[in-house]
Enzyme design. Structure first.
Site, short mmCIF file in Angstrom:
data_model
loop_
_atom_site.label_atom_id
_atom_site.label_comp_id
_atom_site.label_asym_id
_atom_site.label_seq_id
_atom_site.Cartn_x
_atom_site.Cartn_y
_atom_site.Cartn_z
N LEU A 166 4.29 -1.24 3.14
CA LEU A 166 4.13 0.08 2.31
C LEU A 166 5.05 -0.10 0.88
O LEU A 166 5.93 -0.73 1.08
CB LEU A 166 4.69 1.11 3.36
CG LEU A 166 4.80 2.61 2.76
CD1 LEU A 166 3.41 3.26 2.52
CD2 LEU A 166 5.55 3.45 3.80
N ASP A 167 4.46 0.12 -0.05
CA ASP A 167 5.19 0.14 -1.49
C ASP A 167 6.52 0.66 -1.30
O ASP A 167 6.84 1.73 -0.69
CB ASP A 167 4.46 0.97 -2.55
CG ASP A 167 3.32 0.10 -3.13
OD1 ASP A 167 3.25 -1.04 -2.62
OD2 ASP A 167 2.59 0.70 -3.89
N SER A 168 7.57 0.20 -2.12
CA SER A 168 8.93 0.52 -2.12
C SER A 168 8.88 2.00 -2.67
O SER A 168 9.65 2.50 -2.30
CB SER A 168 9.87 -0.45 -2.96
OG SER A 168 9.12 -0.69 -4.32
#
Length: 268
Positions: free
Chosen positions: A66-68
């Site tokens: 999951l993207d930061s």
């Protein structure tokens, strides 16, 4: 006599399965996993645990992707449950995405630099809803340059930040099961998205901005569901990173559970 906490550590090490935690916006998925491991090991009585050390790991855990810049459901595997993560990567996910019309960024989200500005006053909710139809079903999508996909063994996003040239990846087939406009307050619009593995919400919003003769980027992104895990009912908040809560949430697997080789992590 067994040392204090040894029974808790043994119980922790005997777990095999998957569960979900809440990832807030900002830290990477790896940062969240390390904090989770540290909390669990401390509870089990391990003094000064260093979850980043790979040698003689006392707890085997892995995470999804999951993207930061995104928040929401992050699936975690423990023990042989780590073998189930590649299956989760290709499974169904649900997102709530807030896009902003009129500005495009190099990363396609709010973390990047604005590289283009265009008028958006002509765009209506009907325009967006009409264009969404062309992005539903099995579609071809070009992954963003800033992504976890690799070139010469390094992530494209890392290479770009170092000033290297990168080659765009070819378009690939992805699946969008549901795509709805749920709110429109120009320049902001909110999308409800259900998609399969390998799909990039950032690319969708960028493409959608172009399709309505403007431009757009993702301002905010929340994963509300991955597989059977929902944000509301399953994702453990940081104060719930305890053995008792993990036991309550764990979807177990047999110790001999087969697993496909891990796939490259996907961005959103």
């Amino acid at each position: 006599m067994a040392p204090p906490g040894s029974s808790s550590l043994s119980r922790l090490q005997s777990l095999h399965g998957i569960f979900a935690v809440y990832k807030k916006q900002g830290p990477t998925s790896a940062d969240v996993l390390n904090a989770l491991k540290e909390a669990l090991l401390k509870e089990a009585g391990v003094q000064n645990p260093n979850p980043r050390k790979r040698k003689k790991q006392s707890l085997k855990m892995g995470h999804g992707a999951l993207d930061s810049a995104a928040s929401g459901v992050l699936v975690v595997g423990i023990g042989n449950g780590t073998k189930m993560l590649s299956r989760m990567l290709t499974g169904s996910k649900v997102y709530e995405a807030v896009g902003e019309l009129g500005k495009a960024t190099d990363t396609l989200d709010a973390t990047g630099k604005v590289v283009l500005e265009r008028d958006y006053e002509h765009v209506t909710s009907l325009d967006l809803e009409d264009k969404l139809k062309t992005f539903t079903g099995d579609i071809m999508q070009v992954p963003p340059l800033y992504s976890a996909l690799k070139q010469d063994g390094q992530r494209l996003s890392v290479l770009l930040k170092k000033g290297h040239q990168v080659e765009p990846k070819p378009a690939r087939r992805v699946t969008v099961s549901r795509l709805r406009l749920t709110e429109f307050k120009p320049p902001l619009f909110t999308l409800d998205i259900e998609c399969g593995g390998g799909f990039y919400v950032r690319t969708l919003v960028d493409d959608l901005g172009k399709a309505v003769s403007s431009c757009a980027h993702v301002k905010q992104l929340v994963r509300t569901q991955q597989g059977q895990f929902t944000l509301q009912h399953h994702a453990l908040q940081e104060q719930q990173w305890t053995l008792q809560d993990v036991l309550r949430s764990l979807q177990p697997c047999s110790q001999g559970a087969p697993g496909a080789p891990p796939e490259p992590p996907e961005d959103v």
